[in-house]
Design a protein around this motif. Structure first.
Motif: not given
Length: 258
Positions: A226-250
């Protein structure tokens, strides 16, 4: 000593973030040691060990891809419809009045209620798309509408006087006006779309999803998973957020140079 001070001054922000993470891990470790029950609170080390093996399982990447594409699709649909409906509401006040009850309803009804209701209408495999879409739509819609309402009236009059074409109006007036509101909307809605999408999968339990992994971990009292999958979701969510916002700013940066 001077070099040390320069180092800390240069990397102060990064060091502060690293310190915050280490402090959070220390609190987590202390809580795990205080409880003394792995079933209730697993230690950070046990979760890290599980993370080291979970990605090697045969269905791991398929599970991540299943949930990722569903939630991202829902987010992009909410973003597109939010932009379109917000522009219509800003252009036609009557449309804003007619759509207001729907926007209020979507923002007010609890996510769990939406999930249960939507399970009657559609299969569980599509549920996370629709729920993510519903959570993103009102946020983007409200910000787009607000950006149009806050436009400088004198500037609008000047644009009308000089009879600029609609493409030029969009490029030189509306895009700079929209940029901060859209970036803010995406920053908020990206996290919410992942929270709501995962919640939808936990309730709908579609096969091959991350939500199904959460459900199975709960059923079998596998707190480490349960904790491991929570960490995985957080990492994927943060990476996608950073990538998408960088793309949008670009994209905004490229448009501003035209």
């Amino acid at each position: 000593m001077k070099r040390v001070r320069q180092f800390f001054s240069r990397y102060r922000s990064g060091l502060q973030r690293a310190g915050a993470v280490l402090l959070a891990l220390a609190v987590w470790q202390g809580l795990a040691m205080g409880v003394g029950q792995k079933l209730l609170v697993p230690s950070p080390l046990s979760v890290v060990e599980r993370l080291g093996g979970i990605w090697q399982e045969a269905d791991f990447w398929g599970t991540v891809w299943f949930t990722f594409r569903k939630i991202v699709a829902g987010f992009l649909l909410g973003l597109g419809f939010g932009l379109g409906l917000g522009a219509l509401a800003g252009r036609f006040p009557l449309f804003e009045i007619l759509f207001r009850p729907w926007a209020t309803m979507i923002k007010s009804i609890p996510v769990a209620s939406f999930i249960i209701i939507c399970l009657i209408w559609m299969s569980s495999s599509r549920l996370s798309i629709f729920i993510s879409f519903l959570m993103v739509l009102p946020i983007v819609y409200t910000n787009v509408l607000q950006s149009i309402r806050s436009a400088d009236r004198q500037l609008l009059e000047a644009v009308s006087i000089f009879r600029l074409s609609w493409p030029k109006r969009a490029l030189y007036l509306w895009l700079p006006q929209l940029k901060p509101y859209l970036l803010s909307a995406c920053t908020v809605s990206l996290g919410i779309s992942w929270k709501a999408g995962i919640a939808a999968e936990i309730i709908g339990i579609p096969a091959g999803s991350i939500g199904r992994m959460f459900y199975d971990a709960k059923v079998y009292f596998n707190t480490v998973d349960l904790f491991a999958w929570t960490v995985i979701v957080v990492v994927i969510s943060v990476l996608f957020e950073k990538g998408f916002l960088a793309l949008l700013k670009g994209v905004f940066g490229r448009l501003e140079t035209l």
